[in-house]
Design a protein around this motif. Sequence first.
Motif, mmCIF file in Angstrom:
data_model
loop_
_atom_site.group_PDB
_atom_site.id
_atom_site.type_symbol
_atom_site.label_atom_id
_atom_site.label_comp_id
_atom_site.label_asym_id
_atom_site.label_seq_id
_atom_site.Cartn_x
_atom_site.Cartn_y
_atom_site.Cartn_z
ATOM 1 N N SER A 184 38.134 30.003 -39.006
ATOM 2 C CA SER A 184 39.323 29.428 -38.384
ATOM 3 C C SER A 184 39.205 29.348 -36.866
ATOM 4 N N ILE B 257 34.635 40.815 -43.490
ATOM 5 C CA ILE B 257 35.527 39.752 -43.959
ATOM 6 C C ILE B 257 36.320 39.174 -42.793
ATOM 7 N N SER B 258 36.806 40.033 -41.890
ATOM 8 C CA SER B 258 37.585 39.534 -40.762
ATOM 9 C C SER B 258 36.737 38.690 -39.824
ATOM 10 N N LYS C 272 34.170 36.863 -40.728
ATOM 11 C CA LYS C 272 33.983 35.570 -41.412
ATOM 12 C C LYS C 272 35.245 34.717 -41.343
ATOM 13 N N LEU C 273 36.412 35.331 -41.465
ATOM 14 C CA LEU C 273 37.658 34.575 -41.354
ATOM 15 C C LEU C 273 37.848 34.020 -39.952
#
Length: 122
Positions: free
Chosen positions: A113, A105-106, A108-109
């Motif tokens: 961004s 998840i990190s 992908k974040l």
Amino acid sequence: MKTLVHRLLRITELVGALLVLMLIILLFSNIVARELLSISLVWTNEVSLILFAWAIFLGAAVAFARGARIRFTFLVDRLAPQTRELSNILTTWAGALVLIVLFVISVKLVQMSWNQQLTSIP
């Protein structure tokens, strides 16, 4: 193999300690600059958040490698030895799965961004 893991763990501990030291120096310098010079270093807030997040992840990796997890042993202590061992194995794998999911998840974040401009760092 054990020495390699031990060395990697030691390097991770050292990097984590350096991050915490940098965080303390950064926040202290912002306080000194704000109180004595009336200059607020706005960018230190964002950099300190990033350093803090990395220190948390490195600390979690070291704790996981050492088997130093926070556990509620009230129920586990009442289990039979074989069931207790199975519980420890399942807990370890569940923790590893959670860390893998958080890592994915990190990543992908970060990808989402990547081109985002921070408010105080152009």
